[in-house]
Write a protein that holds these residues in place. Structure first.
Motif, PDB file in Angstrom:
ATOM      1  N   MET A   1      56.371  57.162  -7.063  1.00 29.31           N
ATOM      2  CA  MET A   1      57.100  58.430  -7.088  1.00 29.31           C
ATOM      3  C   MET A   1      56.642  59.296  -8.261  1.00 29.31           C
ATOM      4  SD  MET A   1      59.029  58.945  -4.595  1.00 29.31           S
ATOM      5  CE  MET A   1      59.405  57.913  -3.175  1.00 29.31           C
TER       6      MET A   1
ATOM      7  N   ARG B   1      54.574  62.928  -7.854  1.00 30.87           N
ATOM      8  CA  ARG B   1      55.087  64.139  -8.507  1.00 30.87           C
ATOM      9  C   ARG B   1      53.992  64.781  -9.354  1.00 30.87           C
ATOM     10  NH1 ARG B   1      60.630  64.795  -8.333  1.00 30.87           N
ATOM     11  NH2 ARG B   1      61.836  62.959  -7.669  1.00 30.87           N
TER      12      ARG B   1
ATOM     13  N   GLU C   1      52.242  59.568   8.040  1.00 31.42           N
ATOM     14  CA  GLU C   1      52.958  59.833   6.784  1.00 31.42           C
ATOM     15  C   GLU C   1      51.973  60.081   5.643  1.00 31.42           C
ATOM     16  OE1 GLU C   1      56.837  57.166   8.135  1.00 31.42           O
ATOM     17  OE2 GLU C   1      55.337  56.325   6.771  1.00 31.42           O
TER      18      GLU C   1
ATOM     19  N   ASP D   1      53.900  71.163  -2.914  1.00 31.83           N
ATOM     20  CA  ASP D   1      55.317  71.003  -2.599  1.00 31.83           C
ATOM     21  C   ASP D   1      55.767  69.611  -3.051  1.00 31.83           C
ATOM     22  OD1 ASP D   1      57.863  70.809  -1.520  1.00 31.83           O
ATOM     23  OD2 ASP D   1      57.322  71.767   0.374  1.00 31.83           O
TER      24      ASP D   1
ATOM     25  N   THR E   1      58.747  68.428  -3.753  1.00 27.64           N
ATOM     26  CA  THR E   1      59.943  67.915  -3.070  1.00 27.64           C
ATOM     27  C   THR E   1      59.586  67.252  -1.753  1.00 27.64           C
ATOM     28  OG1 THR E   1      61.321  69.622  -4.089  1.00 27.64           O
ATOM     29  CG2 THR E   1      62.200  68.522  -2.134  1.00 27.64           C
ATOM     30  N   GLU E   2      58.734  67.909  -0.975  1.00 22.75           N
ATOM     31  CA  GLU E   2      58.346  67.361   0.324  1.00 22.75           C
ATOM     32  C   GLU E   2      57.483  66.105   0.160  1.00 22.75           C
ATOM     33  OE1 GLU E   2      57.885  67.051   4.559  1.00 22.75           O
ATOM     34  OE2 GLU E   2      59.398  67.776   3.143  1.00 22.75           O
TER      35      GLU E   2
ATOM     36  N   VAL F   1      57.612  63.940  -2.253  1.00 21.67           N
ATOM     37  CA  VAL F   1      58.520  62.845  -2.641  1.00 21.67           C
ATOM     38  C   VAL F   1      59.333  62.390  -1.438  1.00 21.67           C
ATOM     39  CG1 VAL F   1      60.584  62.305  -3.991  1.00 21.67           C
ATOM     40  CG2 VAL F   1      58.645  63.464  -5.064  1.00 21.67           C
ATOM     41  N   ARG F   2      59.795  63.343  -0.625  1.00 25.09           N
ATOM     42  CA  ARG F   2      60.604  62.978   0.545  1.00 25.09           C
ATOM     43  C   ARG F   2      59.810  62.097   1.506  1.00 25.09           C
ATOM     44  NH1 ARG F   2      61.421  63.765   5.660  1.00 25.09           N
ATOM     45  NH2 ARG F   2      59.570  65.093   5.876  1.00 25.09           N
ATOM     46  N   VAL F   3      58.586  62.491   1.820  1.00 25.66           N
ATOM     47  CA  VAL F   3      57.778  61.722   2.774  1.00 25.66           C
ATOM     48  C   VAL F   3      57.404  60.362   2.193  1.00 25.66           C
ATOM     49  CG1 VAL F   3      55.664  61.672   4.138  1.00 25.66           C
ATOM     50  CG2 VAL F   3      56.870  63.836   3.802  1.00 25.66           C
TER      51      VAL F   3
ATOM     52  N   THR G   1      59.094  58.649   0.072  1.00 26.95           N
ATOM     53  CA  THR G   1      60.310  57.826   0.102  1.00 26.95           C
ATOM     54  C   THR G   1      60.492  57.198   1.479  1.00 26.95           C
ATOM     55  OG1 THR G   1      61.385  59.208  -1.577  1.00 26.95           O
ATOM     56  CG2 THR G   1      62.809  57.826  -0.216  1.00 26.95           C
ATOM     57  N   VAL G   2      60.349  58.009   2.504  1.00 25.08           N
ATOM     58  CA  VAL G   2      60.451  57.502   3.878  1.00 25.08           C
ATOM     59  C   VAL G   2      59.385  56.442   4.131  1.00 25.08           C
ATOM     60  CG1 VAL G   2      60.173  58.128   6.315  1.00 25.08           C
ATOM     61  CG2 VAL G   2      61.475  59.619   4.777  1.00 25.08           C
TER      62      VAL G   2
ATOM     63  N   SER H   1      60.061  53.160   2.061  1.00 27.25           N
ATOM     64  CA  SER H   1      61.300  52.520   2.515  1.00 27.25           C
ATOM     65  C   SER H   1      61.114  51.912   3.903  1.00 27.25           C
ATOM     66  CB  SER H   1      62.444  53.528   2.550  1.00 27.25           C
ATOM     67  OG  SER H   1      62.677  54.060   1.261  1.00 27.25           O
TER      68      SER H   1
END
Length: 247
Positions: A105, A109, A191, A203, A205-206, A208-210, A212-213, A216
């Motif tokens: 992560m 970033r 992904e 981006d 935020t995006e 990090v979101r992807v 994370t998915v 996980s």
């Protein structure tokens, strides 16, 4: 007076790190070490083996061990090998997964802000290599590792790359192939593409979101397989016990 191999190894390691014994020089002979520490040859040889495991010396047949300068990758690999004892089983793997999550992560970033065009191109090349290996799980895993390593390379800090090689690499290599290899690999690579698309757009935020998915979901797949394996083993035990009692 040191009496254990570990004590002797630590004393010699400190002398190597402080420059008392320099890279390229031979360590004292077994006889000298026996006299200095008041121990037998077996204990001295144990200490020498430990120093070799630390990547501080190299041994060649017919020569006394010689001091070498370990690379960061070698040092981290040695640490990872030693850490295997602490990261056995499901709890240990969970700790490794959490550590990987925090590491990657932070890296993604950073990449969202500072990845160069050349670095982004390297990520894309890794994705294309993954695509060619979709149906071959061992090869896909190698290319998958290459993709994640390219993110670790972005800051230009060898510590992050060494951490990836020592822990993330080993963690992923221990996983068994998923039930549906093609579908699993295809989704993982989609992904990967989404992560790089977000990085190209800066981006954070995006990205990090992807990621994370991505992390996980892959861990959830591993856990489901582990639980199915445990249920299978648990299911066979009562039958075995009944069979034994009836026999």
């Amino acid at each position: 007076m040191a009496t254990e191999g570990a004590d002797i190894a630590q004393a010699l390691a400190e002398e190597i790190h402080s420059g008392v014994i320099r890279a390229g020089e031979m360590i004292p002979s077994e006889r000298d070490l026996c006299e200095r520490f008041g121990v037998g040859r077996t204990v001295v040889r144990e200490a020498i083996t430990m120093l070799e495991g630390m990547k501080l010396i190299e041994q060649r047949k017919g020569f006394r061990p010689r001091v070498v300068t370990p690379t960061l990758a070698q040092a981290m690999a040695g640490a990872a090998e030693a850490a295997r004892f602490f990261f056995r089983g499901s709890e240990g793997n969970a700790h490794l997964e959490q550590a990987r999550f925090f590491l990657e992560m932070s890296l993604v970033r950073y990449a969202a802000q500072f990845a160069t065009q050349a670095q982004l191109g390297k990520m894309l090349a890794a994705i294309e290599a993954c695509e060619r290996a979709i149906g071959n799980y061992p090869l896909f895993r190698e290319m998958d590792l290459r993709f994640h390593r390219t993110i670790a390379e972005v800051p230009g800090n060898p510590i992050f790359v060494a951490l990836h090689d020592a822990f993330v690499d080993r963690l992923m290599r221990r996983r068994e192939a998923p039930d549906d290899v093609v579908a699993h690999n295809q989704r993982s690579n989609e992904e990967h593409r989404a992560i790089v698309t977000a990085l190209v757009a800066r981006d954070e935020t995006e990205a990090v979101r992807v990621l994370t998915v991505h992390l996980s979901r892959n861990y959830a797949t591993y856990m489901r397989q582990a639980l199915i394996g445990a249920e299978s083993l648990a299911g066979t035990e009562p039958r075995a016990a009944v069979s034994t009692s009836e026999g």
